[in-house]
Design a protein around this motif. Structure first.
Motif, mmCIF file in Angstrom:
data_model
loop_
_atom_site.group_PDB
_atom_site.id
_atom_site.type_symbol
_atom_site.label_atom_id
_atom_site.label_comp_id
_atom_site.label_asym_id
_atom_site.label_seq_id
_atom_site.Cartn_x
_atom_site.Cartn_y
_atom_site.Cartn_z
ATOM 1 N N THR A 125 -15.614 134.341 -11.256
ATOM 2 C CA THR A 125 -14.736 134.135 -12.403
ATOM 3 C C THR A 125 -13.602 135.153 -12.416
ATOM 4 O OG1 THR A 125 -16.035 135.566 -13.865
ATOM 5 C CG2 THR A 125 -16.639 133.225 -13.788
ATOM 6 N N TYR A 126 -12.544 134.784 -13.118
ATOM 7 C CA TYR A 126 -11.394 135.668 -13.341
ATOM 8 C C TYR A 126 -10.953 135.451 -14.783
ATOM 9 C CZ TYR A 126 -6.542 137.331 -13.185
ATOM 10 O OH TYR A 126 -5.356 137.980 -13.443
ATOM 11 N N THR A 127 -10.873 136.543 -15.534
ATOM 12 C CA THR A 127 -10.479 136.465 -16.946
ATOM 13 C C THR A 127 -9.203 137.248 -17.167
ATOM 14 O OG1 THR A 127 -12.782 136.220 -17.683
ATOM 15 C CG2 THR A 127 -11.185 136.987 -19.310
ATOM 16 N N ALA A 128 -8.271 136.648 -17.900
ATOM 17 C CA ALA A 128 -6.987 137.291 -18.158
ATOM 18 C C ALA A 128 -6.434 136.792 -19.479
ATOM 19 C CB ALA A 128 -6.002 137.009 -17.020
ATOM 20 N N ASP A 129 -5.307 137.366 -19.884
ATOM 21 C CA ASP A 129 -4.590 136.960 -21.089
ATOM 22 C C ASP A 129 -3.117 136.849 -20.717
ATOM 23 O OD1 ASP A 129 -3.226 136.939 -23.656
ATOM 24 O OD2 ASP A 129 -5.128 137.590 -24.531
ATOM 25 N N THR A 130 -2.497 135.756 -21.084
ATOM 26 C CA THR A 130 -1.087 135.586 -20.735
ATOM 27 C C THR A 130 -0.191 136.547 -21.511
ATOM 28 O OG1 THR A 130 -0.738 133.861 -22.400
ATOM 29 C CG2 THR A 130 -1.453 133.146 -20.203
ATOM 30 N N ALA A 131 -0.691 137.065 -22.635
ATOM 31 C CA ALA A 131 0.062 138.050 -23.454
ATOM 32 C C ALA A 131 1.458 137.501 -23.761
ATOM 33 C CB ALA A 131 0.096 139.393 -22.742
ATOM 34 N N GLY A 132 2.501 138.220 -23.380
ATOM 35 C CA GLY A 132 3.856 137.788 -23.695
ATOM 36 C C GLY A 132 4.486 136.895 -22.650
ATOM 37 N N PHE A 133 3.659 136.253 -21.821
ATOM 38 C CA PHE A 133 4.175 135.425 -20.726
ATOM 39 C C PHE A 133 3.675 133.993 -20.845
ATOM 40 C CE2 PHE A 133 4.304 139.734 -19.298
ATOM 41 C CZ PHE A 133 5.334 139.836 -18.376
ATOM 42 N N GLU A 134 4.486 133.040 -20.416
ATOM 43 C CA GLU A 134 3.971 131.706 -20.140
ATOM 44 C C GLU A 134 3.440 131.726 -18.715
ATOM 45 O OE1 GLU A 134 6.861 128.552 -19.970
ATOM 46 O OE2 GLU A 134 8.499 129.911 -19.425
ATOM 47 N N CYS A 135 2.500 130.835 -18.415
ATOM 48 C CA CYS A 135 1.764 130.912 -17.153
ATOM 49 C C CYS A 135 1.596 129.519 -16.555
ATOM 50 C CB CYS A 135 0.388 131.535 -17.406
ATOM 51 S SG CYS A 135 -0.716 131.578 -15.977
#
Length: 266
Positions: free
Chosen positions: A41-51
């Protein structure tokens, strides 16, 4: 100003950062390669970005608050049909879980100043493929995210180049907003070859010679193109693939101007 804008990526397990906003003169793009084995698995947050997650090969699940894409992906590799793409807006936490034999994903990020489309899977059936050029500069382009999709900056597609052919030809650029002739968009090229030992040549130049670079591109190489004309070609005997991610601050679209020296070649 002939800086090196060619980046090599080893393709190690996990997330491989290739470049970030502010590097290689790129102001609207962060790019990386995610490699996961089955069950990882890989977990992240786009925060101030579109992805935009473009599946290069394999299958995965992508889940977060209020969305759960249980199985995304179909092709074995980039030469096995059109891709699945997962679009995520800013401020979105997500987890990617690799299925079956694992997954490889190109991770595209761009700073977002507004809310855009909700989490979306763009399937191969939702893409469009066009044939461009003629003779030894014929190539196929598959478009996943265009100006009709609710993205702030992205215009994303893939190119498949037959053995020994050219692409991006006649040489074109998209450096200034001058509608309807040209749109200002920076661009990222990410390469793969079949067989993997193949290579190609990428040219980036401006007419005044301020930029004049020629790169040998190989498997998992990336070229960050802030400006300039940028034709390319593949070595005979190898099929060449490149993911192209364009990002525009104001406008988006396949609108470019040709190098007037070579524009007669149509």
């Amino acid at each position: 100003m002939n800086e090196n804008h060619l980046i090599h990526c080893p393709g190690n397990p996990g997330y491989n950062p290739i470049f970030a906003v502010g590097e290689h003169e790129m102001q609207l793009t962060t790019f990386g390669l995610l490699v996961l084995g089955a069950g990882e698995t890989y977990t992240a947050d786009t925060a101030g970005f579109e992805c935009a997650l473009v599946l290069l090969g394999g299958k995965c699940a992508v889940a977060g608050k209020d969305f759960n894409f249980a199985e995304v992906g179909r092709r074995k590799n980039v030469f096995d049909g059109a891709p699945h793409t997962v679009y995520l807006p800013r401020n979105t936490a997500y987890t990617v879980t690799a299925l079956d034999g694992g997954v490889e994903i190109a991770v595209n990020l761009s700073p977002a100043s507004r809310d855009t489309a909700r989490p979306t899977v763009i399937t191969p059936e939702m893409t469009r493929t066009i044939s461009i050029g003629r003779d030894n500069f014929t190539r196929a382009a598959t478009i996943m995210i265009d100006e009709k999709f609710d993205s702030e900056h992205f215009y994303i597609g893939e190119g498949l180049i037959p053995s020994g052919n050219w692409s991006g030809y006649p040489p074109h650029r998209h450096d200034v907003d001058n509608l309807p002739e040209e749109i200002d968009m920076e661009e990222t090229y990410f390469y793969r070859f079949d067989p993997e030992c193949g290579f190609g040549i990428q040219k980036v130049y401006t007419p005044d010679g301020r930029i004049d670079q020629t790169y040998t591109v190989k498997y998992n190489d990336t070229v960050a193109i802030k400006e300039g004309y940028h034709p390319l070609c593949g070595a005979p005997g190898y099929q060449m693939y490149y993911l192209w991610t364009m990002a525009g601050a104001v406008n988006r679209g396949l609108i470019s101007s040709k190098d007037p020296v070579h524009a007669w070649v149509k």
